[in-house]
Design a protein around this motif. Structure first.
Motif, PDB file in Angstrom:
ATOM      1  N   TYR A  28      18.924  75.363  93.118  1.00  0.00           N
ATOM      2  CA  TYR A  28      20.194  74.662  92.976  1.00  0.00           C
ATOM      3  C   TYR A  28      21.108  75.430  92.038  1.00  0.00           C
ATOM      4  CZ  TYR A  28      23.627  71.172  91.542  1.00  0.00           C
ATOM      5  OH  TYR A  28      24.798  70.516  91.264  1.00  0.00           O
ATOM      6  N   TYR A  29      22.399  75.558  92.444  1.00  0.00           N
ATOM      7  CA  TYR A  29      23.423  76.118  91.576  1.00  0.00           C
ATOM      8  C   TYR A  29      24.604  75.156  91.542  1.00  0.00           C
ATOM      9  CZ  TYR A  29      20.879  80.538  91.750  1.00  0.00           C
ATOM     10  OH  TYR A  29      19.914  81.512  91.638  1.00  0.00           O
ATOM     11  N   SER A  30      25.216  75.037  90.372  1.00  0.00           N
ATOM     12  CA  SER A  30      26.340  74.115  90.222  1.00  0.00           C
ATOM     13  C   SER A  30      27.576  74.582  90.972  1.00  0.00           C
ATOM     14  CB  SER A  30      26.679  73.931  88.736  1.00  0.00           C
ATOM     15  OG  SER A  30      25.590  73.367  88.038  1.00  0.00           O
ATOM     16  N   THR A  31      27.774  75.911  91.063  1.00  0.00           N
ATOM     17  CA  THR A  31      29.005  76.453  91.634  1.00  0.00           C
ATOM     18  C   THR A  31      28.718  77.470  92.729  1.00  0.00           C
ATOM     19  OG1 THR A  31      29.159  78.309  90.071  1.00  0.00           O
ATOM     20  CG2 THR A  31      30.132  76.189  89.385  1.00  0.00           C
ATOM     21  N   THR A  32      29.718  77.669  93.586  1.00  0.00           N
ATOM     22  CA  THR A  32      29.593  78.700  94.623  1.00  0.00           C
ATOM     23  C   THR A  32      29.590  80.087  94.003  1.00  0.00           C
ATOM     24  OG1 THR A  32      31.996  78.609  94.957  1.00  0.00           O
ATOM     25  CG2 THR A  32      30.628  77.309  96.456  1.00  0.00           C
ATOM     26  N   ALA A  33      30.237  80.248  92.856  1.00  0.00           N
ATOM     27  CA  ALA A  33      30.236  81.554  92.173  1.00  0.00           C
ATOM     28  C   ALA A  33      28.816  81.936  91.757  1.00  0.00           C
ATOM     29  CB  ALA A  33      31.152  81.511  90.958  1.00  0.00           C
ATOM     30  N   GLU A  34      28.055  80.963  91.269  1.00  0.00           N
ATOM     31  CA  GLU A  34      26.659  81.229  90.902  1.00  0.00           C
ATOM     32  C   GLU A  34      25.829  81.559  92.144  1.00  0.00           C
ATOM     33  OE1 GLU A  34      25.608  78.493  87.109  1.00  0.00           O
ATOM     34  OE2 GLU A  34      26.306  77.397  88.870  1.00  0.00           O
ATOM     35  N   ALA A  35      26.096  80.840  93.224  1.00  0.00           N
ATOM     36  CA  ALA A  35      25.383  81.113  94.480  1.00  0.00           C
ATOM     37  C   ALA A  35      25.718  82.507  94.997  1.00  0.00           C
ATOM     38  CB  ALA A  35      25.751  80.062  95.524  1.00  0.00           C
ATOM     39  N   ALA A  36      26.987  82.908  94.874  1.00  0.00           N
ATOM     40  CA  ALA A  36      27.406  84.243  95.315  1.00  0.00           C
ATOM     41  C   ALA A  36      26.689  85.323  94.500  1.00  0.00           C
ATOM     42  CB  ALA A  36      28.917  84.389  95.193  1.00  0.00           C
ATOM     43  N   SER A  37      26.542  85.101  93.210  1.00  0.00           N
ATOM     44  CA  SER A  37      25.834  86.068  92.362  1.00  0.00           C
ATOM     45  C   SER A  37      24.382  86.204  92.793  1.00  0.00           C
ATOM     46  CB  SER A  37      25.906  85.631  90.892  1.00  0.00           C
ATOM     47  OG  SER A  37      27.233  85.669  90.416  1.00  0.00           O
ATOM     48  N   PHE A  38      23.758  85.076  93.149  1.00  0.00           N
ATOM     49  CA  PHE A  38      22.381  85.130  93.636  1.00  0.00           C
ATOM     50  C   PHE A  38      22.295  85.934  94.929  1.00  0.00           C
ATOM     51  CE2 PHE A  38      19.276  83.274  96.609  1.00  0.00           C
ATOM     52  CZ  PHE A  38      18.114  83.624  95.952  1.00  0.00           C
TER      53      PHE A  38
END
Length: 212
Positions: A28-38
């Motif tokens: 789980y990530y709070s933001t799409t930016a965090e998901a993009a980094s993953f």
């Protein structure tokens, strides 16, 4: 806002736990930016990255990031190409090193529910690419499988038809009419109850609203 964020995270993490029980890698990530980094952690120079026509992924600006990283973008959704070219790219995506897509709905008990026109996305999601990452926003979470199919008919299908400017009835009514039109895009239905045996798949649940 604090209570809303708590609720979003609580639902997201519940789905992640269910996915893990169903043998998926999930986070789980709070933001799409965090998901993009993953996602970008998996992008290396020279690899082929397939895109499954996801508005969630498109909204994250991943294509540009992939190109800047020196990888090859395979995207059958690019404009101004023929249907033959579109199909050829979609076939290449199925053997990509990394395949990025979303799911039309996901249930609290960790089922991924999807609907396709050609079937290329559900095929590639299930088998073919070396690595599959599915990004799903919490607003696609449904109570159960029945509710997931209701979401497909009431939200995902009509909005995708509107996006594609089809002449299908749902673009007028806003809800699936189970039409018999030749231009019907609701043709292939898929439910992933467990992670496919040989597919390296990660499901990322995002707290922000994304796609439809």
């Amino acid at each position: 806002m604090e209570v809303k964020n708590w609720h979003t995270e609580a639902i997201g993490k519940q789905v992640v736990n269910s996915l893990i029980k169903n043998e998926f890698d999930a986070r789980y990530y709070s933001t799409t930016a965090e998901a993009a980094s993953f996602i970008m952690e998996h992008v290396k120079p020279g690899i082929k990255v397939g895109f499954g026509g996801s508005m969630t992924i498109n909204g994250m600006g991943i294509q540009d990031k992939v190109q800047l990283a020196g990888a090859t973008v395979l995207d059958h959704g690019i404009p101004d190409i023929t249907i033959e070219e579109r199909i050829a790219i979609a076939k290449e995506e199925m053997l990509s090193d990394l395949y990025l897509c979303s799911s039309n709905a996901i249930t609290l008990d960790g089922l991924l529910v999807n609907i396709d026109g050609m079937g290329n996305r559900v095929s590639a999601m299930t088998f073919g690419p070396k690595k599959v990452i599915v990004v799903v926003s919490v607003d696609k979470v449904c109570k159960d499988e029945e509710a997931a199919f209701e979401r497909l008919e009431g939200i995902a299908a009509p909005m995708n038809n509107k996006r594609l400017s089809t002449p299908n009835p749902c673009t007028q009514t806003g809800i699936c009419m189970n039409c018999k039109a030749k231009t019907r895009i609701c043709r292939v239905y898929s439910v992933l109850r467990k992670k496919p045996w040989v597919t390296d798949m990660t499901v990322v649940i995002v707290g922000e609203s994304a796609g439809y």
